[in-house]
Design an enzyme around this catalytic site. Structure first.
Site, PDB file in Angstrom:
ATOM      1  N   ARG A  27       0.821  -1.220   0.000  1.00 13.99           N
ATOM      2  CA  ARG A  27       0.000   0.000   0.000  1.00 13.99           C
ATOM      3  C   ARG A  27       0.854   1.269   0.000  1.00 13.99           C
ATOM      4  O   ARG A  27       0.464   2.282   0.567  1.00 13.99           O
ATOM      5  CB  ARG A  27      -0.974   0.044   1.194  1.00 13.99           C
ATOM      6  N   ARG A  31      -3.432   6.244   1.213  1.00 10.67           N
ATOM      7  CA  ARG A  31      -4.055   7.402   1.866  1.00 10.67           C
ATOM      8  C   ARG A  31      -3.156   8.137   2.853  1.00 10.67           C
ATOM      9  O   ARG A  31      -3.481   9.245   3.263  1.00 10.67           O
ATOM     10  CB  ARG A  31      -5.334   6.945   2.575  1.00 10.67           C
ATOM     11  N   ARG A  40      -6.989  11.101  -5.622  1.00 12.36           N
ATOM     12  CA  ARG A  40      -8.236  10.346  -5.435  1.00 12.36           C
ATOM     13  C   ARG A  40      -9.436  11.282  -5.436  1.00 12.36           C
ATOM     14  O   ARG A  40     -10.483  10.954  -6.020  1.00 12.36           O
ATOM     15  CB  ARG A  40      -8.180   9.553  -4.132  1.00 12.36           C
ATOM     16  N   ASP A  77      -6.812  -2.917  -7.322  1.00 10.84           N
ATOM     17  CA  ASP A  77      -7.458  -3.537  -6.165  1.00 10.84           C
ATOM     18  C   ASP A  77      -7.519  -5.037  -6.380  1.00 10.84           C
ATOM     19  O   ASP A  77      -7.590  -5.503  -7.527  1.00 10.84           O
ATOM     20  CB  ASP A  77      -8.869  -2.969  -5.973  1.00 10.84           C
ATOM     21  N   TYR A 154     -14.681 -12.703  -0.285  1.00 14.18           N
ATOM     22  CA  TYR A 154     -15.376 -11.449  -0.608  1.00 14.18           C
ATOM     23  C   TYR A 154     -16.632 -11.717  -1.436  1.00 14.18           C
ATOM     24  O   TYR A 154     -17.676 -11.085  -1.231  1.00 14.18           O
ATOM     25  CB  TYR A 154     -14.435 -10.508  -1.361  1.00 14.18           C
TER      26      TYR A 154
END
Length: 355
Positions: A27, A31, A40, A77, A154
């Site tokens: 990552r 963020r 973003r 992703d 998921y």
């Protein structure tokens, strides 16, 4: 393609000599970086960012502008394949990934299509090609996928889960149907990774994020076995050399010996496994990637440096170590602390090479 100027990451994966231990961070485009948050916001939402090759390239390269990283990783992703199966991936603020279409029965699973990467996920390949071109040989580019087991959780949970109740119920009650779902994912992932490699990815990582939630026998049958099939199905370079594969099972420290027999070139370790013990267990069979606790990045830079030193000493001298966190960097981390981490790896690791 431009000649690679910094190949220490690829050399370490293949257990070849390097000058210092290579480092990257899961990552790393995320963020915690203000420039990422700005891009973003410009994209509008997460999936729009992933599906825009120019913006995905922009955020992939952002951490390399800040830090002396030894690899870039494609910004995307792990749930692109379930989305391409028609499940309608979206992200709920504060809630994580969700799917518009539910998969709750054997019939629902049987109806899911196999994904054709070029036709269904062309935007990912466009991003890989653009990133590789923009890197201009600066560092290698890592492609990636979620593991079949992780993607299945998921799909059947409809998003994130704490207990994987729906997935495990299907796995135990309908093992043959569940295995057919995994096989469908295996075929899709092989095509997906091979398409990333053809587009320019120079190494690939399989993120088995939730393999550690399985029992001993279930891990081998429903997580490791499908990943072995994927590794066996990957293409080689034109000259016959392997494209290095990193297999990362979070919570998988108890299965290192079996993972080392999977065909992967490198095993990712989370922070619950001692790296010196891991190296003793796998010997020279595979390289190791890891494995600092991401929460150390909340500590003062001098404490971060101490932890880096401890892990380097734990691995010891010789080839085959890629330094990384034991999982992804968290959004609240101070970017300066990440910088201290990267600098420490390069400054402290030279003593363990060329000795």
């Amino acid at each position: 393609m431009s000649e690679l100027k910094n190949d220490r990451f690829l050399r370490a994966l293949m257990k070849q000599p390097v000058d210092v231990t290579p480092v990257w961070m899961m990552r790393q485009a995320g963020r915690y970086l203000p420039e990422y948050r700005a891009t973003r916001a410009k994209a509008g939402d997460f999936m729009s960012l992933c599906q825009n090759a120019e913006l995905a390239c922009e955020v992939t390269l952002q951490p390399l502008a800040r830090y002396p990283l030894d690899a870039a990783i494609l910004f995307s992703d792990i749930l692109t394949i379930p989305d391409a199966m028609g499940l309608g991936l979206y992200f709920e603020t504060g809630e994580g990934p969700r799917f518009k279409k539910a998969v709750t029965s054997v019939a629902d699973m049987e109806a899911l299509p196999v994904v054709n990467a070029k036709a269904d996920l062309g935007y990912v390949m466009d991003a890989v090609s653009l990133i590789r071109r923009e890197l201009n040989g600066r560092v290698p580019l890592i492609g990636f996928t979620g593991s079949p087991w992780t993607l299945a959780t998921y799909i059947l949970e409809g998003g994130s889960s704490k207990d994987y109740r729906a997935t495990k119920a299907m796995m135990y009650n309908e093992p043959e149907a569940f295995t057919r779902l995994l096989d469908k994912l295996v075929v899709s992932i092989i095509d997906y990774l091979n398409s990333q490699i053809a587009a320019g990815a120079q190494a690939v990582q399989i993120f088995d994020s939730w393999g550690g939630a399985l029992s001993h026998a279930a891990y081998r049958e429903f997580s490791l076995n499908p990943m072995q099939k994927i590794i066996a199905g990957l293409t080689k370079h034109n000259d016959g050399r392997d494209v290095p594969v990193i297999l990362f099972t979070k919570g998988g420290g108890q299965w290192l010996e079996a993972m080392a027999d999977s065909g992967a070139h490198c095993l990712g370790l989370d922070w619950t496994t001692d790296i010196s013990q891991a190296r003793a267990r796998v010997g020279d069979k595979v390289a190791l990637q890891g494995n600092m606790d991401p929460a150390i990045l909340y500590a003062k830079p001098e404490r971060i440096r101490q932890e880096v030193g401890n892990i380097l000493a734990g691995y010891g001298t010789g080839t085959g170590h890629v330094f990384n966190l034991g999982h992804g960097v968290t959004p609240q981390v101070d970017p300066a602390h990440a910088g201290a981490f990267f600098d420490a790896v390069h400054e402290l690791s030279g003593q363990y090479h060329n000795v």
